[in-house]
Scaffold this active site. Structure first.
Site, short mmCIF file in Angstrom:
data_model
loop_
_atom_site.label_atom_id
_atom_site.label_comp_id
_atom_site.label_asym_id
_atom_site.label_seq_id
_atom_site.Cartn_x
_atom_site.Cartn_y
_atom_site.Cartn_z
N GLU A 257 48.00 39.49 28.32
CA GLU A 257 48.53 38.36 27.55
C GLU A 257 48.39 38.54 26.05
OE1 GLU A 257 50.56 36.57 28.79
OE2 GLU A 257 50.12 36.59 30.94
N GLU B 56 56.51 36.41 34.57
CA GLU B 56 57.05 37.78 34.48
C GLU B 56 57.18 38.51 35.81
OE1 GLU B 56 53.95 36.80 33.34
OE2 GLU B 56 52.46 38.38 33.67
N ASN B 57 57.36 37.83 36.94
CA ASN B 57 57.51 38.51 38.24
C ASN B 57 58.40 39.75 38.10
OD1 ASN B 57 56.37 36.00 39.36
ND2 ASN B 57 58.40 35.19 38.85
N HIS C 277 58.78 37.79 25.53
CA HIS C 277 57.43 37.86 26.11
C HIS C 277 57.47 38.32 27.57
CE1 HIS C 277 53.18 36.48 26.45
NE2 HIS C 277 53.53 36.29 27.71
N GLU C 278 58.28 37.64 28.37
CA GLU C 278 58.30 37.98 29.80
C GLU C 278 58.90 39.37 30.01
OE1 GLU C 278 56.48 36.01 31.28
OE2 GLU C 278 56.61 34.32 29.90
N ALA D 125 57.04 30.40 31.40
CA ALA D 125 57.83 31.32 32.22
C ALA D 125 56.88 32.30 32.90
CB ALA D 125 58.83 32.09 31.37
N GLU E 95 51.21 33.57 40.01
CA GLU E 95 50.08 33.77 39.10
C GLU E 95 49.38 32.42 38.91
OE1 GLU E 95 50.96 35.33 35.20
OE2 GLU E 95 48.87 35.85 34.87
N1 TRP Z 1 51.93 35.03 32.94
C1 TRP Z 1 52.68 33.91 32.43
C2 TRP Z 1 53.00 34.27 30.99
O1 TRP Z 1 52.19 34.30 30.14
C3 TRP Z 1 51.92 32.62 32.43
C4 TRP Z 1 52.12 31.74 33.60
C5 TRP Z 1 53.28 31.31 34.09
C6 TRP Z 1 51.12 31.12 34.37
N2 TRP Z 1 53.04 30.44 35.12
C7 TRP Z 1 51.75 30.30 35.31
C8 TRP Z 1 49.75 31.15 34.35
C9 TRP Z 1 51.03 29.53 36.21
C10 TRP Z 1 49.03 30.39 35.25
C11 TRP Z 1 49.67 29.59 36.17
O2 TRP Z 1 54.07 34.63 30.68
ZN ZN Z 2 52.32 36.25 29.32
#
Ligand code: TRP
Ligand code: ZN
Length: 890
Positions: free
Chosen positions: A322, A266-267, A299-300, A264, A123
């Site tokens: 988000e 969330e994969n 959150h994740e 972190a 991401e």
């Molecule tokens: N989606 C992630 C979260 O909010 C955020 C995130 C993790 C992210 N690593 C990143 C966003 C690298 C941009 C780039 O939990």
């Molecule tokens: Zn998030």
């Protein structure tokens, strides 16, 4: 390295993709120097789009071959994309082979090396740094992934979903094959190849399914994973209980990595975490760290439904996942906190961070709506606005439809959109349709202005008591100040939670004109227009309105209350948030007055006595007292005044803290004594509240000693530092010494370093603590520059880099904003250096001068000069370029 081309992406230009990728079959031959990626994609033309060439994203890749249905085809590179002329078939197989160099990837986006392992971060647009792809969230596919690598170096091989097969290969290599049955966008892909061990727990969900939960960490860190695992189990139970959302995978994995740009990720089924949000023991982590782990694990985990099962159509919709997921993690943390008071403490913390980070963002050059309209680099829009204000906007819905109505809205949202990539509008529509008789449904278009209008609305309230009629009339008006490119904003939907307090503190029953009886002492007034008048009847006594209870909308409130009114609220409000807020307002008024005068800052007796009453009040929880006794931070105050002089602000606030340390000396001693935790360490709300208040008391006592020359309290602090049985107490005592520039600070720091030199996360604290110490005669800034040379300091690990750099710019305004501009020179040098290593980190650091136009001279001109110097660099990354150019434009 990306080029700094000013390619602006606009929301209004959204077009569905010309091709769909249905299945993805990836094979990795893993090696830190050169990893070979073989990708086999089953692709269908989108028949609703015009026939176009297939254009794939790719960045920093070395392409070896391209086959369509097994035949080689011609291709070209155009605007950084791989272009293949439209294949004749409407469905075909595309095979690509390319290589990447993980060990050279210092950006930590795509496939990168951390220690001896390999990790991914995709991401928002990192997948294109692994292989060529339609790297956009509305292209969702089913992935099968084969990982091959050296068995000794990479004993653990993980990817999303379920493990299908694993076994040995020749030459000391082995393989693992994973399959994720859920369609997902590329940003949720992940792999890990490393030497790790796992804490495992099997759990049965309410629906009767069995799951395996795993937390993977480096050897030696296993005993620090208990809290993360407990938080994961609690998250699972909570989401099923509150929203009926069960875990949909047999296996759920968390992997901790040292080098990570954010908190972190969330994969699907394979969350990857910054170690900071996994590892904790009483000896190495503070209460705040334990809380952070609970909230980020939650959150994740919650993203699995809000983000993964339903994802974003395009990145402008980022807050869809988000904002909603932050709302969910905040609710989770409040539910875990327990008592009403502990919930309020959580709420106050969330609002404090909103005001310190999001409000300034919304008033500065990076101001953008919760659903932005344009960006250069999407990484720059993982902001407090998208996350924290986004969560407040979801909370507005929750306030308007109630907890049950909200749950019904969530159910409808999943019924309609499960498995798809959707928009913020779709979410709001589901919430409204599930609650057709709510003010949300009646005013949906007004509500949706929260998504399109940037800026923090100003809410003005004036009350008028009429004794003869026994009425109290409340005049409410709202106004959203214009910003560059955003004039003429329309009124927003504001839920205003209110109560009325008689001057003796009694909560009055609330009956609006036209109603036949009073309903409770707490209710929500809904504003949809610029002005509203509400008349309460049968009001038997003059009263003080308590407005925006629980911070029911993310606005700046001007309620015109006098000190006397605020003192009533501070002593009696049944809403703990507003009780705290009244004290903060009293303090802010005093800081403001001192800033506008040349006289030495002095707190009046009324204020000091109110603070004494809080400290002495046996009905208040220690955690609440600690928050109430803290004066508003310099960062918050700076946003509340125009033409700020950070040095003057610092000396005003420090003088006031000195005064509280002196005037309340006896109370601080009593508070310190009364809040010693004798039971075994638990990071719960009760114990952590006691430790927080004891630490504040100790800081005040040592501060007082530094004013009088007394050596008793510094000695006690040193002893406590040495004997502490947990990190919260140890760090609190160390901080008391360092912050007061005590002679015992250096010996304590040396001892701290010796004790924890093998604990990376504690070393971060070692640096951060010194970088955040209240500035005195430039000593702290000098110390930061010196610490940059410390053998344990490095810019390549984001946590470590942040520990000094962000401590200075975000945590220590008086050390950063210097009359000789040395802070700005340092900032500019660091932005330029970091940008060559890690553009995401650099562009976040670059934001430290966003609010330069709000500075007084000489800071303002010096800041502009520093920004201009960075801007003059021709080869900035697009991430940093966007921030710098916006800042320069003001
Ligand atoms: N989606 C992630 C979260 O909010 C955020 C995130 C993790 C992210 N690593 C990143 C966003 C690298 C941009 C780039 O939990
Ligand atoms: Zn998030």
């Amino acid at each position: 390295m990306r080029e700094g081309t000013a390619n602006i992406v606009r929301r209004e230009d959204y077009l569905a993709p010309a091709y769909w990728i249905r299945t993805v079959d990836l094979t990795f031959d893993l090696d830190a120097a050169k990893t070979i990626v073989a990708s086999k994609l089953f692709i269908e033309r989108n028949l609703e789009q015009m026939e176009q060439p297939l254009r794939l994203h790719g960045e920093d890749l070395n392409l070896l071959r391209v086959l369509v249905d097994g035949q080689s085809v011609s291709f070209r590179h155009e605007d950084g994309m791989l272009v293949i002329d439209a294949p004749q078939q409407s469905a075909f197989t595309l095979e690509i082979r390319n290589t990447v160099a993980p060990e050279k990837n210092t950006q930590l986006s795509g496939l990168y090396a951390s220690g001896s392992g390999l990790f991914t971060q995709c991401e928002a647009e990192g997948f294109r740094r692994i292989t060529y792809f339609l790297d956009r969230p509305d292209v969702m596919a089913v992935y099968t992934v084969t990982l091959r690598g050296d068995k000794q170096k990479y004993p653990v091989l993980l990817s999303n979903g379920n493990l299908l097969e694993q076994g040995d290969l020749d030459n000391g290599r082995h393989f693992a094959k994973w399959h994720d049955p859920f369609r997902k966008p590329s940003y949720l892909f992940a792999l890990v190849a490393a030497d790790l061990v796992a804490r495992e727990q099997r759990v049965r969900s309410r629906s009767g399914r069995d799951h395996l939960l795993q937390v993977f960490v480096k050897r030696g860190d296993l005993e620090k994973t208990e809290h993360a695992m407990n938080s994961l189990v609690a998250s699972m139970i909570w989401d099923e209980h509150r929203f009926n959302l069960p875990l949909d995978l047999e296996r759920f994995m968390i992997v901790a990595v040292d080098d990570f740009n954010m908190g972190a990720m969330e994969n699907k089924g394979l969350n990857i975490f910054n170690t900071k949000y996994v590892l904790a023991s009483a000896a190495t982590a503070t209460d705040a760290d334990f809380d952070g782990i609970e909230s980020v694990v939650g959150h994740e985990y919650f993203h699995n439904w809000t983000g993964n099962r339903i994802t974003c159509q395009d990145w402008f919709q980022l807050s869809l996942k988000e904002g909603l997921t932050v709302f969910r993690d905040q609710e989770f943390s409040m539910d875990m906190a327990g008592s009403a008071s502990a919930r309020a403490v959580r709420r106050i913390g969330d609002v404090r961070s909103l005001r310190e980070r999001q409000f300034p963002e919304d008033a500065g050059p990076m101001s953008h709506p919760v659903r932005p309209d344009a960006y250069q680099a999407i990484d720059n829009f993982y902001t407090a606005t998208v996350y924290e204000k986004g969560s407040e906007v979801v909370r507005v819905i929750h306030t308007l439809v109630g907890q049950q109505g909200f749950a019904a809205g969530m159910a409808l949202y999943f019924q309609r959109h499960d498995g798809f990539a959707v928009t913020c509008d779709d979410f709001a529509q589901a919430m409204a349709d599930a609650n057709p008789y709510s003010p949300l449904a009646h005013n949906l278009d007004v509500f949706k202005r929260w998504y399109s209008q940037a800026g923090t609305p100003r809410l003005t309230a004036r009350g008028e008591y009429n004794a003869a009629n026994a009425t109290f009339t409340l005049y409410l008006s709202q106004h959203n100040p214009a910003l560059p490119g955003q004039n003429d904003k329309l009124p927003q939907l504001l839920p205003v939670a209110v109560g009325l307090l008689a001057r003796d503190g009694t909560a009055l029953p609330l009956q609006l004109a036209g109603e036949d009886h009073a309903v409770g002492t707490d209710r929500v007034l809904v504003m949809t227009e610029a002005q509203h008048t509400f008349t309460f009847v049968n009001v038997q006594a003059d009263c003080v309105p308590s407005l925006l209870r629980g911070f029911s909308a993310p606005v700046v409130l001007d309620d015109g209350l006098t000190d006397a009114d605020l003192l009533v609220l501070m002593a009696h409000d049944t809403d703990a948030f507003n009780r705290w807020e009244a004290g903060q307002r009293l303090a802010l008024n005093r800081i403001r007055a001192a800033l506008n005068s040349d006289a030495p800052a002095a707190l009046d007796d009324a204020f000091i006595e109110a603070m004494r009453a809080v400290l002495n009040d046996t009905r208040l929880d220690p955690a609440f007292k600690e928050l109430a006794l803290l004066l508003p931070s310099e960062v918050y105050v700076a946003d509340q005044v125009t033409g700020i002089d950070p040095q003057r602000l610092h000396s005003v606030r420090e003088a006031m803290v000195d005064q509280l340390a002196t005037a309340l000396h006896a109370e601080w001693e009593a508070a310190f004594a009364a809040n010693q935790v004798r039971a075994g360490y638990k990071p719960d709300a009760v114990q952590s509240g006691q430790r927080a208040l004891a630490n504040l008391a100790l800081t005040m006592l040592v501060r007082h000693a530094s004013l009088t020359g007394d050596t008793v309290w510094p000695g006690r602090a040193y002893q406590r530092f040495k004997d502490a049985s947990n990190m919260t107490d140890r760090l609190g005592a160390l901080e008391a010494l360092v912050n007061s520039h005590s002679e015992l600070a250096q010996p304590a720091l040396d001892r701290f370093h010796a004790l924890f030199r093998h604990e990376a996360l504690v070393l971060d604290k070692f640096f951060m603590l010194q970088g955040r110490a209240p500035e005195k005669d430039g000593r702290v800034f000098a110390r930061i520059k010196q610490l940059m040379q410390h053998p344990d300091f490095t810019l390549t690990n984001p946590n470590r880099a942040r520990s000094l750099l962000f401590a200075l710019t975000a945590g220590n305004p008086a050390a950063f904003h210097r009359t000789d501009a040395a802070g700005y020179v340092f900032w500019a040098d660091m932005v330029i250096t970091l940008d060559t290593l890690n553009p995401q980190l650099a562009s976040r650091f670059a934001r430290a001068l966003d609010r330069w136009t709000n500075l007084a001279e000489p800071y303002r001109s010096a800041a502009r000069e520093a920004i201009a110097r960075v801007s003059a660099k021709a080869d900035l990354s697009s991430d940093t370029r966007e921030i710098i150019d916006r800042a320069l434009a003001g």
